[in-house]
Motif scaffolding. Structure first.
Motif, PDB file in Angstrom:
ATOM      1  N   HIS A 108       1.108  -1.209  -0.139  1.00 40.37           N
ATOM      2  CA  HIS A 108       0.250   0.248   0.196  1.00 40.37           C
ATOM      3  C   HIS A 108       0.951   1.160  -0.178  1.00 40.37           C
ATOM      4  O   HIS A 108       0.466   2.011  -0.701  1.00 40.37           O
ATOM      5  CB  HIS A 108      -0.863   0.199   1.402  1.00 40.37           C
ATOM      6  CG  HIS A 108      -1.608   0.995   1.391  1.00 40.37           C
ATOM      7  ND1 HIS A 108      -2.997   1.101   1.609  1.00 40.37           N
ATOM      8  CD2 HIS A 108      -1.504   2.342   1.838  1.00 40.37           C
ATOM      9  CE1 HIS A 108      -3.632   1.935   1.444  1.00 40.37           C
ATOM     10  NE2 HIS A 108      -2.842   2.662   1.597  1.00 40.37           N
ATOM     11  N   GLU A 109       2.047   1.026   0.686  1.00 40.03           N
ATOM     12  CA  GLU A 109       2.496   2.590   1.162  1.00 40.03           C
ATOM     13  C   GLU A 109       3.709   2.978  -0.642  1.00 40.03           C
ATOM     14  O   GLU A 109       4.286   3.630  -0.474  1.00 40.03           O
ATOM     15  CB  GLU A 109       3.382   1.943   2.284  1.00 40.03           C
ATOM     16  CG  GLU A 109       2.429   2.630   3.292  1.00 40.03           C
ATOM     17  CD  GLU A 109       1.305   3.768   3.669  1.00 40.03           C
ATOM     18  OE1 GLU A 109       1.404   4.771   2.549  1.00 40.03           O
ATOM     19  OE2 GLU A 109       0.579   2.889   4.045  1.00 40.03           O
ATOM     20  N   HIS A 114       1.689   3.911  -2.746  1.00 35.35           N
ATOM     21  CA  HIS A 114       1.722   5.478  -2.742  1.00 35.35           C
ATOM     22  C   HIS A 114       3.176   6.473  -3.814  1.00 35.35           C
ATOM     23  O   HIS A 114       2.834   6.575  -3.855  1.00 35.35           O
ATOM     24  CB  HIS A 114       1.749   6.387  -1.767  1.00 35.35           C
ATOM     25  CG  HIS A 114       0.336   5.852  -0.999  1.00 35.35           C
ATOM     26  ND1 HIS A 114      -0.646   6.476  -1.746  1.00 35.35           N
ATOM     27  CD2 HIS A 114      -0.057   5.392   0.443  1.00 35.35           C
ATOM     28  CE1 HIS A 114      -2.296   6.397  -1.137  1.00 35.35           C
ATOM     29  NE2 HIS A 114      -1.565   5.642   0.295  1.00 35.35           N
ATOM     30  N   GLU A 129      -6.338   6.634  -1.761  1.00 36.80           N
ATOM     31  CA  GLU A 129      -6.393   5.792  -1.305  1.00 36.80           C
ATOM     32  C   GLU A 129      -6.530   4.721  -1.806  1.00 36.80           C
ATOM     33  O   GLU A 129      -6.095   3.517  -1.750  1.00 36.80           O
ATOM     34  CB  GLU A 129      -6.830   6.515   0.000  1.00 36.80           C
ATOM     35  CG  GLU A 129      -6.130   7.069   0.870  1.00 36.80           C
ATOM     36  CD  GLU A 129      -4.479   6.450   1.293  1.00 36.80           C
ATOM     37  OE1 GLU A 129      -4.596   5.312   1.961  1.00 36.80           O
ATOM     38  OE2 GLU A 129      -3.849   7.780   1.284  1.00 36.80           O
ATOM     39  N   ALA A 178      -4.074   2.144  -3.881  1.00 37.64           N
ATOM     40  CA  ALA A 178      -2.999   1.954  -2.756  1.00 37.64           C
ATOM     41  C   ALA A 178      -4.014   0.652  -1.693  1.00 37.64           C
ATOM     42  O   ALA A 178      -3.039  -0.382  -1.816  1.00 37.64           O
ATOM     43  CB  ALA A 178      -2.696   3.087  -1.584  1.00 37.64           C
ATOM     44  N   TYR A 190     -12.521   4.134   3.311  1.00 32.51           N
ATOM     45  CA  TYR A 190     -10.742   3.499   2.297  1.00 32.51           C
ATOM     46  C   TYR A 190     -11.201   2.324   1.689  1.00 32.51           C
ATOM     47  O   TYR A 190     -11.059   1.722   0.409  1.00 32.51           O
ATOM     48  CB  TYR A 190      -9.892   2.747   3.167  1.00 32.51           C
ATOM     49  CG  TYR A 190      -8.763   4.104   3.974  1.00 32.51           C
ATOM     50  CD1 TYR A 190      -9.351   5.459   3.929  1.00 32.51           C
ATOM     51  CD2 TYR A 190      -7.543   3.907   3.683  1.00 32.51           C
ATOM     52  CE1 TYR A 190      -7.774   5.884   4.420  1.00 32.51           C
ATOM     53  CE2 TYR A 190      -6.238   4.333   3.802  1.00 32.51           C
ATOM     54  CZ  TYR A 190      -6.981   6.120   4.108  1.00 32.51           C
ATOM     55  OH  TYR A 190      -6.038   6.577   4.251  1.00 32.51           O
TER      56      TYR A 190
END
Ligand SMILES: [Zn+2]
Length: 504
Positions: free
Chosen positions: A333-334, A337, A359, A362, A421
């Motif tokens: 996920h990070e 980004h 979001e 991700a 999210y």
């Protein structure tokens, strides 16, 4: 292996694209028929030698490639009538010869496919070319043209293919389980010494410093990433390798995020400048929170997070949790980004509404999974975020896509953040996979436009060309149906890229 681009263009794009498609299909068929012809020849030989089982397997293979191949029935009959040889010594010898014959057929097909892939690149079909080249390497790992296109070089000592970066790196460095070290320090390394602030000290001393001090972590560098952690150098290196693996798949899926030339450069691992992406891994949640507080103050959102990427210092951070899957979910996920932000210059501040997309994409990437060594994007439709979205939509029939698209950054994170999210991730899953990925390319272009600051509150319905028309309402209806039936048929892991898949 065929991407949505193909399916789409054969239906709706301009006739130039259709012509290219038709020509491509014809070439592909020709290459396949050539390959079938070679396989028939090998099957014939195998049948005569009494390698009946091998011959039968080849017949099966041919019918898998082209069930209408004209000589298929002939060879099938011949193989059925063949006698099994019982002399094991003879069989062993013939078995070896069979492998050589098959290898040579594969090699020949590889050469033709590389030519075809080069043609695909000339007309901008980069993802297709990329997949074709990778398929060639599966059947013919030593194909030097295919290797070259993907930026490999042959290490003459080990006779293995490695990336150009590694090739150059090996000149002055050597590889260990803990990453790369300078050759001139090999003796120190073997003595159990490790680098610390320009000096080489004992590994034990280093450990006592680096595992305790957040600001003196172990650091390893791979081709595109720098990983810092107090968890040990071996751990850091393991992580760096995972990141590298994810990196390639990321560009394969999101090539449309870049302009054509930049995208092709990234996909074929030839970026103009190689910027390192910095990743920090904390050993546990406590250490992570201490760091967050020191670096970012008492931010409530960050205090509740499992990781974050900060564009201002270009670092992504997360911690190792007891649940390994959870850790990797956060990690992908990070880093997603990070790659969207760091691989092209962006100014998302210019866009209006649609913050869900940042979001969402991700969260969507948390659904990617590696199955039997192959990445399957969107595989994990059962994860908790997808389920929450599914349940919410099932019991809130009046949820509006247009309303959701208008939510700004502030609202997105302050009101119902957790649910936002989940819904954003589900929406991305829909746009990336709905109806044989029919929206994928339009959606990736929308994502790109968002990051470039060109998106307004209602742009979504302009970017996504809805089959049958109908704007937001039609999209909303399709999305709700998609989510209601998701999970009834789980996506199959991408089949091995058979040549027949080249033809759509
Ligand atoms: Zn995020």
């Amino acid at each position: 292996m065929v991407d949505a681009q193909t399916r789409r263009s054969s239906k709706t794009r301009l006739s130039r694209d259709e012509q290219i498609e038709a020509a491509l299909r014809k070439r592909t068929r020709k290459i396949q028929d050539q390959y079938c012809r070679d396989l028939v020849r090998v099957a014939n030989w195998a049948a005569l030698q009494g390698l009946k089982k091998d011959a039968a397997a080849l017949v099966k293979k041919i019918s898998g490639i082209n069930p209408q191949y004209p000589k298929l029935e002939d060879i099938r009959e011949k193989v059925e009538k063949a006698e099994e040889e019982s002399d094991t010594a003879k069989n062993e010898k013939n078995g070896k010869s069979l492998l050589t014959r098959l290898k040579s057929a594969d090699k020949k097909q590889g050469v033709e496919l590389v030519k075809l892939a080069t043609g695909c690149m000339k007309v901008g079909l980069f993802t297709r070319a990329f997949d074709m080249i990778n398929y060639v390497l599966e059947i013919s790992p030593d194909d030097s043209k295919a290797r070259k296109i993907l930026g490999y070089k042959k290490d003459t000592k080990t006779k293995t293919w490695i990336s150009t970066w590694e090739y150059n790196h090996r000149k002055k460095n050597f590889i260990t389980k803990e990453g790369w070290f300078e050759k001139k320090k090999k003796k120190d390394f073997d003595k159990g010494l490790r680098p610390y602030k320009g000096k080489w000290i004992s590994a034990e001393r280093e450990k006592s410093i680096r595992t305790r001090n957040e600001y003196a972590p172990y650091t390893v560098k791979s081709e595109h990433f720098e990983v810092q952690t107090n968890m040990g150098r071996e751990r850091a290196w393991e992580f760096a390798l995972k990141l590298e693996d994810f990196y390639t798949q990321f560009f394969r899926v999101f090539i449309g995020y870049y302009d054509q030339i930049a995208g092709a450069r990234l996909l074929f691992n030839r970026p103009e400048t190689k910027k390192m992406h910095l990743v920090i891994l904390f050993p546990n949640r406590n250490d992570y929170l201490t760091h967050v507080k020191q670096e970012k103050g008492n931010d409530k959102l960050l205090r509740e997070s499992a990781g974050f990427y900060s564009g201002s210092d270009r670092k992504s951070r997360f911690y190792w949790s007891d649940n390994e899957e959870e850790t990797y979910r956060t990690f992908y996920h990070e880093v997603a980004h990070q790659l969207f932000a760091e691989t092209k210059s962006t100014r998302s501040g210019g866009s209006r509404g649609n913050n869900w997309v940042v979001e969402g994409i991700a969260v969507y990437i948390e659904t990617w999974k590696k199955i039997k060594g192959n990445w399957v994007p969107g595989y994990e439709i059962d994860n908790s975020r997808m389920r929450i979205a599914q349940r919410f939509l099932a019991s809130n029939g009046d949820w509006s896509l247009q309303g959701f698209a208008h939510i700004d950054n502030d609202q997105f994170h302050k009101v119902n953040r957790g649910l936002n999210y989940c819904l954003a991730g589900a929406l991305c899953h829909f746009f990336m996979h709905y109806n044989d990925e029919v929206y994928k390319e339009d959606f990736v272009r929308f994502l790109s436009a968002y990051y470039m600051g060109k998106v307004g509150n209602d742009s979504l319905a302009e970017y996504i060309k809805i089959e049958g028309g109908g704007g937001f309402n039609a999209l909303e209806k399709q999305f709700k149906e998609y989510m209601a039936t998701l999970g009834e048929k789980k996506p199959e892991p991408e089949a091995e890229a058979d040549p027949e898949d080249l033809d759509d």
